[in-house]
Scaffold this active site. Structure first.
Site, short mmCIF file in Angstrom:
data_model
loop_
_atom_site.label_atom_id
_atom_site.label_comp_id
_atom_site.label_asym_id
_atom_site.label_seq_id
_atom_site.Cartn_x
_atom_site.Cartn_y
_atom_site.Cartn_z
N ARG A 112 104.09 54.46 84.99
CA ARG A 112 104.30 53.16 84.24
C ARG A 112 103.99 54.44 83.35
O ARG A 112 103.09 54.83 83.53
CB ARG A 112 104.53 51.97 83.58
N ASN A 150 109.86 49.95 76.55
CA ASN A 150 109.11 48.71 76.40
C ASN A 150 107.49 49.37 75.90
O ASN A 150 107.04 50.56 77.03
CB ASN A 150 108.65 48.22 77.68
N GLU A 151 106.81 49.79 74.65
CA GLU A 151 106.01 50.25 74.21
C GLU A 151 105.85 51.36 74.09
O GLU A 151 104.71 51.77 75.21
CB GLU A 151 105.09 49.35 75.44
N GLU A 315 105.31 39.93 72.86
CA GLU A 315 104.05 39.41 73.79
C GLU A 315 103.16 38.95 73.41
O GLU A 315 102.51 39.82 72.58
CB GLU A 315 103.62 40.74 74.47
N TRP A 323 94.18 43.92 84.12
CA TRP A 323 94.83 45.19 85.21
C TRP A 323 93.30 44.80 86.45
O TRP A 323 92.44 44.03 86.08
CB TRP A 323 94.33 45.82 84.64
N GLU A 365 98.93 43.66 87.69
CA GLU A 365 98.45 42.55 86.24
C GLU A 365 97.86 41.46 86.68
O GLU A 365 98.64 39.70 86.17
CB GLU A 365 99.46 42.79 85.03
#
Length: 684
Positions: A112, A150-151, A315, A323, A365
């Site tokens: 990602r 996201n992030e 979160e 991970w 994950e």
């Protein structure tokens, strides 16, 4: 934009990934969430190929079913735009969207955050998917808000694609206009780096040394990355505002090379953070004295609060995390998940969303555990979450919208953070000193905020605090020093450490006596300085009477000379060749004062300053607390809420000299009270 908190009722929820699970599980999942006291779910931030399986072909059936089911069960929904993980068809057809490393390696599809923010094609396709989703769900009664991407800058926060080099060049042209001004700002005459055409200018690239760019270029690089990230976020924010004006907009993160304050001010309704306190327990320095561990996570939550006084935890850690090949965090002990939830709330969260509902059975994950295990049966984490849900159903309405109170602020700024990544002569010191000050304040139950000095910071912003601790601002504009002087004159106390004020905003050293821009404010000059390294041992500081025990002066020492008759010497070096020289000074400035501590702070030194300032806990007159318990205060129309959190495996004894009601249990407490291991009280 003017922020009005859109969270008008407390929300407890969970991240949900229906695309990863059989459809026959969905209805039962959502029913159980509601029964546990959860009220909101987050979906879709990694689901681009579900919405657009082929370029220009959009389908919504899967998420339509899930969001309709959520509505049936009385759950609200946050939708994430899925641009952190583009589909394989996109990166294959348009490889120019991929990010490139500093060494020139193109990142490929498979994880990602492997794209770049400046690709025109990626901006176009990101805007299109955001618009399709927003137009489709803008009127759905369950959908309350949007998470952009996201992030941002997680995994990687550097970008060296061709699009980034071109965009950097354009950014510099807007900033400096002429090459002469660029060459001056970058000190390009040094080592013959002078540019004679814009085409010669790039982001930092590999040089003779493995990685040693021009430091002024490196500082501008970080500013450029931040602006690029915000510009990319704006592409989506504009779409969401146009297509879904009744729903709020946020994003989650707090990662490097991003001015999250500016992004929030310009684009978001509020900021969101992802809280995993166990990162601070598995990555701590084993040589650190008296580490705060997961309690130290409160400093990061305070930083989040500086961006958005009322924020969302998008979160919240709900189990062991990891991970397949990295990040192996142990399971939270009984009560710790509840403690960490209230830790987030104590520091300003009005919405907490657990990551995740069910632990993934496949992918990187598979060990990042959610509330449910793979087997989907009862477990301790589910029971603990249900307890929290029941508690917050009663307590939440009294908490939502209240704001944190503090008299002390730890001060930071982005220029010094970014410059300090490269400059080892000040960068490593700021986090160390802030952490040690935070420890000292925590152990004496003195709440603090984090305050970022920005171009728009006003005197009124500073005057909210009795004390500002700005440990090592090497970069300091004269305008910033003048504002801090006004703050001191009006009665405030400002505290600096070594390496203060000697650089301008370009990162050039002032041709003035240290501490440069801060010299007039503190009334001293730096006679000389030294690293404490190798065979050099920390010096000792002897403090004035009443200032506490002698302390060590760690890492870096400034030897001070008094330049004004308004300066009082608070401490002197008692060892090394500068023994007898001033180490700590206090300058009277109007109704206030400016302190200079000629070293890097440790907790003992911070405690001495706290004692000399006469700071004490705001509850000292009615509540006695042991060091292991954290105190934070949130104020509302109904009065203050005192959050007490026990981070220890041992019970803590509290002494209340007057009766107080616990918001969670409804019990009235007085006298000796035992707070269980990992326990929480909210006193009214």
């Amino acid at each position: 934009m003017t922020h009005v908190n859109p969270i008008n009722e407390f929300a407890l929820g969970v991240c949900y990934y229906p695309e990863q699970w059989p459809e026959e599980l969905w209805d039962d999942d959502l029913r159980r969430m509601k029964e546990m006291g959860l009220s909101i779910i987050r979906v879709a931030e990694f689901a681009w190929s579900v919405f657009e399986p082929e370029e220009g072909v959009f389908q919504f059936d899967l998420f339509d079913k899930v969001i309709d089911l959520a509505h049936k069960h009385g759950l609200k929904v946050i939708i994430g735009t899925p641009t952190a993980t583009p589909p394989a068809w996109l990166t294959f057809k348009y490889p120019e969207v991929l990010n490139v490393t500093f060494d020139g390696v193109t990142l490929q599809h498979g994880l990602r955050r492997h794209t770049n923010y400046n690709s025109p094609k990626y901006r176009e396709l990101s805007a299109r998917i955001a618009r399709q989703m927003a137009e489709h769900y803008c009127d759905h009664p369950a959908v309350v808000g949007w998470q952009i991407d996201n992030e941002f800058n997680c995994e990687i926060s550097e970008f060296y694609s061709e699009a980034d080099h071109l965009a950097f060049r354009e950014w510099l042209q807007r900033k400096y206009v002429t090459l002469d001004k660029l060459n001056e700002a970058w000190g390009a005459v040094f080592w013959n780096q002078t540019y004679s055409a814009w085409e010669q200018v790039f982001l930092p690239r590999p040089t003779a040394a493995p990685r040693q760019p021009n430091p002024h270029q490196a500082l501008d690089e970080k500013r450029f990355i931040s602006d690029s990230t915000i510009s990319y976020a704006e592409v989506q924010a504009k779409v969401l505002r146009e297509a879904a004006p009744k729903q709020w907009v946020t994003t989650n993160g707090l990662f490097g090379h991003l001015d999250s304050h500016r992004m929030t001010d310009e684009l978001l309704d509020f900021f969101s953070y992802d809280s995993y306190p166990q990162f601070s327990t598995i990555n701590f320095d084993k040589n650190e004295e008296n580490p705060l561990l997961d309690r130290g996570w409160s400093l990061t939550l305070s930083t989040t609060r500086s961006i958005s006084p009322n924020f969302c935890i998008m979160e919240q850690q709900a189990g062991p995390g990891g991970w397949v090949n990295r990040m192996d965090m142990p399971s939270p002990k009984p009560g710790q998940m509840r403690l960490w939830t209230y830790q987030s709330i104590a520091h300003g969260a009005d919405m907490v969303i657990y990551f995740r509902w069910r632990t993934a059975a496949f992918g990187n994950e598979i060990y990042w555990h959610g509330l449910n295990d793979y087997h989907n049966g009862p477990n301790r984490r589910l029971r603990e979450a249900a307890q929290i849900g029941a508690e917050l159903a009663k307590a939440g309405p009294h908490i939502v919208g209240t704001r944190n109170r503090a008299e002390v602020a730890l001060v930071r700024d982005y220029d010094n953070e970014w410059d300090g990544e490269y400059d080892i002569w000040h960068g490593p010191f700021s986090w160390k000193s802030s952490k040690e000050w935070f420890k000292a304040l925590q152990h004496q139950h003195i709440p603090n905020d984090v305050l970022y000095m920005r171009s728009g910071t006003t005197l009124a912003d500073l005057q909210r605090y009795r004390v500002l601790v700005y440990p090592h601002p090497a970069i300091m504009r004269d305008e910033t020093a003048a504002l801090l002087e006004q703050y001191a004159e009006s009665g405030g106390t400002i505290i600096f450490g070594c390496r203060t004020g000697y650089k301008d905003e370009r990162g050039h050293c002032y041709m003035r006596p240290f501490p440069g821009a801060a010299a007039r404010l503190v009334g001293i000059s730096v006679e000389e300085f030294t690293q404490i390294k190798g065979t050099r041992k920390p010096a000792t500081i002897e403090w004035k009477q009443g200032g506490g025990e002698a302390t060590t002066a760690d890492l870096f020492n400034d030897v001070l000379t008094v330049e004004s008759d308004t300066v009082e010497i608070i401490g002197k070096y008692a060892s090394d060749y500068y023994a007898g020289k001033p180490a700590v000074t206090r300058n009277a400035v109007g109704a206030g004062s400016a302190w200079y501590y000629g070293a890097v702070f440790n907790e003992a030194a911070a405690r001495n300053v706290i004692g000399l300032l006469g700071l004490s806990s705001p509850v000292a007159n009615w509540l006695s607390l042991p060091e292991q318990v954290e105190l934070t205060i949130r104020d509302g129309e109904a009065g203050p809420l005192y959050f007490l959190l026990n981070y220890a495996e041992d019970a803590a004894e509290l002494i209340l000299s007057e009766p107080r009601t616990d918001l969670i249990s409804g019990d009235t407490l007085q006298g000796s009270v035992v707070l269980e291991p990992y326990g929480v009280l909210i006193l009214t």
